[in-house]
Design a protein around this motif. Structure first.
Motif, PDB file in Angstrom:
ATOM      1  N   UNK A 167       0.693   9.439   0.988  1.00 51.22           N
ATOM      2  CA  UNK A 167       2.111   9.734   0.790  1.00 51.22           C
ATOM      3  C   UNK A 167       2.300  10.057  -0.684  1.00 51.22           C
ATOM      4  N   UNK A 168       3.102  11.083  -0.995  1.00 52.79           N
ATOM      5  CA  UNK A 168       3.293  11.475  -2.396  1.00 52.79           C
ATOM      6  C   UNK A 168       4.431  10.692  -3.043  1.00 52.79           C
ATOM      7  N   UNK A 169       4.392   9.389  -2.886  1.00 54.01           N
ATOM      8  CA  UNK A 169       5.358   8.484  -3.508  1.00 54.01           C
ATOM      9  C   UNK A 169       4.653   7.184  -3.866  1.00 54.01           C
ATOM     10  N   UNK A 170       5.220   6.452  -4.799  1.00 48.39           N
ATOM     11  CA  UNK A 170       4.722   5.114  -5.107  1.00 48.39           C
ATOM     12  C   UNK A 170       5.331   4.132  -4.102  1.00 48.39           C
ATOM     13  N   UNK A 171       4.483   3.510  -3.278  1.00 43.29           N
ATOM     14  CA  UNK A 171       4.999   2.607  -2.238  1.00 43.29           C
ATOM     15  C   UNK A 171       3.990   1.494  -1.982  1.00 43.29           C
ATOM     16  N   UNK A 192      -5.496  -0.585   8.136  1.00 43.26           N
ATOM     17  CA  UNK A 192      -5.449   0.728   7.506  1.00 43.26           C
ATOM     18  C   UNK A 192      -4.686   0.592   6.193  1.00 43.26           C
ATOM     19  N   UNK A 193      -4.361   1.697   5.575  1.00 40.95           N
ATOM     20  CA  UNK A 193      -3.591   1.675   4.335  1.00 40.95           C
ATOM     21  C   UNK A 193      -3.285   3.086   3.888  1.00 40.95           C
ATOM     22  N   UNK A 194      -2.397   3.194   2.915  1.00 43.20           N
ATOM     23  CA  UNK A 194      -2.010   4.483   2.338  1.00 43.20           C
ATOM     24  C   UNK A 194      -2.475   4.562   0.887  1.00 43.20           C
ATOM     25  N   UNK A 195      -2.949   5.729   0.484  1.00 39.53           N
ATOM     26  CA  UNK A 195      -3.140   6.071  -0.921  1.00 39.53           C
ATOM     27  C   UNK A 195      -2.016   7.024  -1.309  1.00 39.53           C
ATOM     28  N   UNK A 196      -1.834   7.242  -2.604  1.00 40.28           N
ATOM     29  CA  UNK A 196      -0.924   8.292  -3.032  1.00 40.28           C
ATOM     30  C   UNK A 196      -1.635   9.633  -2.831  1.00 40.28           C
ATOM     31  N   UNK A 197      -0.894  10.672  -2.496  1.00 38.83           N
ATOM     32  CA  UNK A 197      -1.500  11.954  -2.119  1.00 38.83           C
ATOM     33  C   UNK A 197      -2.473  12.486  -3.156  1.00 38.83           C
TER      34      UNK A 197
END
Length: 555
Positions: A167-171, A192-197
Motif C-alpha cells: 500500500x502506498x501509505x504509512x500504515x 501475512x502483512x503489508x509493505x509500503x509500495x
C-alpha cells in the motif's frame, strides 16, 4: 518567503510539447498526460539508441538529519544552473511516495525556487505509476492465495510465503495481519502483512528493467514462497508473469516534466533507499543520457545507502558509471552530527561543525574509493555564519576536494552557478571507477565489505535465520548477486543514534530476502521497517483543497 507550493503555483509553466522540443522530441514522440506531463514511449527510446551518451553526475549526501539536507533541491537547482550556462542538460529523479508525503518526510520534488513541476501532481498521483505497481504486486498476492485455495498444485508451504501485499501509505496496523479467515470459501488462513509500495520488488524490477521483455523476464523470476520441500516458488510458476507485465506496460515508460526554469526533467520510479535500492529507473537515466549532454541524477538518503547502491547495483544494469559525484551537506546538519540539539542550530557553533565534519569526510572518502571525482555542495541557510563556512571550507579543501556554497532554494539556477562551473571542470577529469566488490564473492563477504569499508564498522553478526537463509541462497545459485542493505538512514551503523562517523561498532544482519527478479539480495539490519508508521501529527493535517480545486499545505 513563499512556501514551496505557493512558489510552484505562481510559476507559469511551459507546455510539455515545448519541453519535449528542447530535447529533440516532437509531438509524435511523447504521450500526453494533460498539458504539463507526458510519457516517453519505449519506441521513442529506440530511435535515439545510437546517440552518444552524455556525462552523468550523481548527487548524494551526508547522513540525513531532522534539520534537512535539501539533496533534491540542489539536484534540480544544479540542472537549472547548467541550463543557464547554455548546456544541454536534463535532471532524472525518483517519484515521491504518498506515505512520506502525507506523513512527515515530505515530497521529492525539490523546494523553493528549485522544484520540478507540476509539484502537486508529482507529489500526489502523478501518472499513476505507483498505483500500477501496487496493483501488480497485489495481483501476484491474489494469484498466490488462489493457488493455495484451488488445491495448491505448486505444493506451496503457507508458512513460508514471503510475498507481501503493499500500500502506498504509512500504515503500521497492516505490518502483521492474518488473512483467509471466515471458513473454507474465504481461502487458506495464514499470517501475512503489508509493505509500503516503494519497498515492493515490483518497484525495484520496474526501475532496473531495460525493456518490456526484460521486465517480463524479471517478473517471472520473482520468488514468492517456498514449497514443502523448501524449494523456491516463482511468479513464472504461478503462470502470471505476462499478465503482471501487462499491468505495468505504461508504468515502464519514463515521465517527462519540467523544472521551474523550464529544464527538462524525467521523474520515474521511486524505491526507498533505506529499504530498497533508492534510485530512479534505469530507463529514465539512460533516456536522459541519450537526449542531453549532462544528466543530473540523485540517489536516496546518504551516500552510505543510495550512493553505494547506485554504484554497486544500478550502474551494473545502466552500463555507465558516474563521471562525478556531488555530496550535499548543510552546516545545520553537520552541527547535529556534532552533537547540537535541533533547537540550537541557529546559534554559531564552530566546534560542532568540526566534529560533525567527520560524517562528511567519511562520505567523501567512500565516494573517492570508487575512483570518482567528488565535489561538496553546501546547501546554505541564512543562519550559517562566516566562521562556520570558513572552517567547513578549510576542512573540505584540506582533503583536496572542491566545495561550493549553493543558494538554489532562494535563487534557483542562479544560486548554483558556482557549483555548475566547478563541476564542469571536474567532468573533464578521467574517472577510474572500480566496484566495491566482485559479484562472484560470497554474500557474507559482500556484506562485510560494505560494513567495514563504507560504514566504518568492524564486525558483522548474522542471526541464526540469516545464516540459514545464506545457505539457501548458495544452494539456489543466487550467490552472484549484489547486496541491497536495508538499514537506518540516520547513521553509518544500524543504530540511528550513532551520529557523525562512529567506529568499532558491530552490525547484525537479522534476515536475508532474495529479490531474484530485481537481481539483488536484501539484508535487513536492526529495526528497519518495510511499512513505516505515521507520526503523532502527520503532514496531512495541514493539507486541504478549496472548492475551486486549489491545493494548500502541500509543503
Amino acid at each position: 518567503m513563499k512556501s514551496d507550493i505557493e512558489i510552484a503555483q505562481a510559476t507559469t509553466m511551459q507546455s510539455i510539447t515545448s519541453i519535449a522540443k528542447k530535447i529533440g522530441l516532437n509531438f509524435d514522440d511523447i504521450e500526453l498526460y494533460g498539458k504539463y506531463k507526458a510519457k516517453i514511449p519505449l519506441e521513442t527510446l529506440e530511435k535515439f539508441e545510437k546517440n552518444r551518451e552524455g556525462k552523468l553526475v550523481l548527487v548524494t549526501s551526508i547522513n540525513p538529519t531532522p534539520a534537512g539536507e535539501g539533496k533534491s533541491t540542489v539536484t534540480v537547482g544544479l540542472a537549472d544552473a547548467f541550463a543557464r550556462l547554455g548546456e544541454s542538460v536534463m535532471v532524472a529523479l525518483r517519484e515521491p511516495s504518498l506515505g512520506p508525503v502525507m506523513g512527515v518526510k515530505g515530497g521529492a520534488a525539490g523546494g523553493g525556487y528549485a522544484q520540478v513541476l507540476p509539484m502537486e501532481d508529482i507529489n500526489l498521483h502523478f501518472t499513476g505509476d505507483i498505483h500500477a505497481i501496487t496493483t501488480a504486486n497485489n495481483a501476484i498476492a491474489a494469484f498466490l492465495d488462489n493457488s493455495l485455495h484451488q488445491g495448491n498444485p505448486l505444493n506451496i508451504d503457507p508458512r513460508r510465503v514471503i510475498w507481501k501485499r503493499v500500500l502506498d501509505l504509512n500504515d503500521r496496523a497492516l505490518r502483521h495481519i492474518t488473512i483467509g479467515l471466515g471458513g473454507p470459501l474465504n481461502g487458506v488462513p495464514r499470517e501475512d502483512g503489508f509493505d509500503i509500495t516503494v519497498a515492493s520488488e515490483i518497484m525495484a524490477v520496474l526501475c532496473l528493467a531495460t525493456s518490456l521483455e526484460d521486465l517480463k523476464y524479471r517478473i517471472s523470476k520473482i520468488v514468492v514462497a517456498q514449497n514443502y520441500d523448501r524449494k523456491p516458488v516463482t511468479v513464472g510458476e504461478l503462470g502470471v508473469a505476462g499478465s503482471i507485465a501487462m499491468l505495468l506496460k505504461d508504468a515502464l515508460k519514463p515521465n517527462l516534466v519540467q523544472t521551474i526554469e523550464g529544464t527538462p526533467a524525467l521523474i520515474h520510479g521511486g524505491p526507498f533507499a533505506n529499504i530498497a535500492h533508492g534510485c530512479n529507473s534505469v530507463l529514465a537515466t539512460k533516456t536522459a543520457l541519450k537526449l542531453s549532454d549532462i544528466v543530473i541524477t540523485e540517489a536516496g538518503f546518504g551516500a552510505d545507502l543510495g550512493g553505494e547502491k547506485f554504484l554497486d547495483i544500478k550502474t551494473r544494469q545502466l552500463g555507465k558509471t558516474p563521471d562525478a559525484v556531488v555530496i550535499v551537506a548543510t552546516i545545520r546538519a553537520l552541527k547535529m552530527h556534532g552533537g547540537v540539539d535541533k533547537k540550537e542550530l541557529t546559534k554559531e557553533n564552530v566546534e560542532a561543525v568540526k566534529i560533525g565534519f567527520a560524517n562528511l569526510k567519511r562520505h567523501i572518502e567512500n565516494m573517492q574509493s570508487y575512483g570518482l571525482p567528488v565535489i561538496v555542495a553546501i546547501n546554505q541557510f541564512a543562519a550559517d555564519t562566516e566562521a562556520e563556512i570558513e572552517i567547513l571550507s578549510a576542512l573540505t579543501e584540506s582533503l583536496s576536494v572542491p566545495i561550493s556554497l549553493t543558494q538554489v532554494f532562494e535563487k534557483g539556477g542562479e544560486g548554483g552557478l558556482d557549483l555548475a562551473r566547478q563541476l564542469k571542470k571536474l567532468l573533464q577529469e578521467k574517472s577510474d571507477f572500480s566496484y566495491l566488490y566482485a559479484l562472484e564473492s560470497p554474500i557474507s563477504e559482500k556484506i562485510n565489505k560494505i560494513v567495514t569499508e563504507i560504514y566504518g564498522g568492524y564486525k558483522v553478526n548474522f542471526s541464526a535465520k540469516a545464516k540459514r537463509q545464506m545457505r539457501e541462497i548458495e544452494e539456489n545459485g543466487w550467490t552472484n548477486l549484489p547486496v541491497c542493505m536495508a538499514k537506518t538512514q540516520y547513521s553509518f551503523s544500524d543504530n540511528p543514534n550513532l551520529l557523525a562517523a562512529p567506529e568499532g561498532f558491530e552490525i547484525t544482519v537479522r534476515e536475508l530476502i532474495p529479490k531474484i527478479g530485481a537481481g539483488f539480495i536484501v539484508a535487513l539490519l536492526g529495526d528497519i521497517m518495510t511499512m513505516p508508521g505515521l507520526p503523532k501529527r502527520p503532514a496531512a493535517l495541514n493539507m486541504d483543497v478549496s472548492n475551486d480545486g486549489k491545493i494548500s499545505g502541500l509543503f
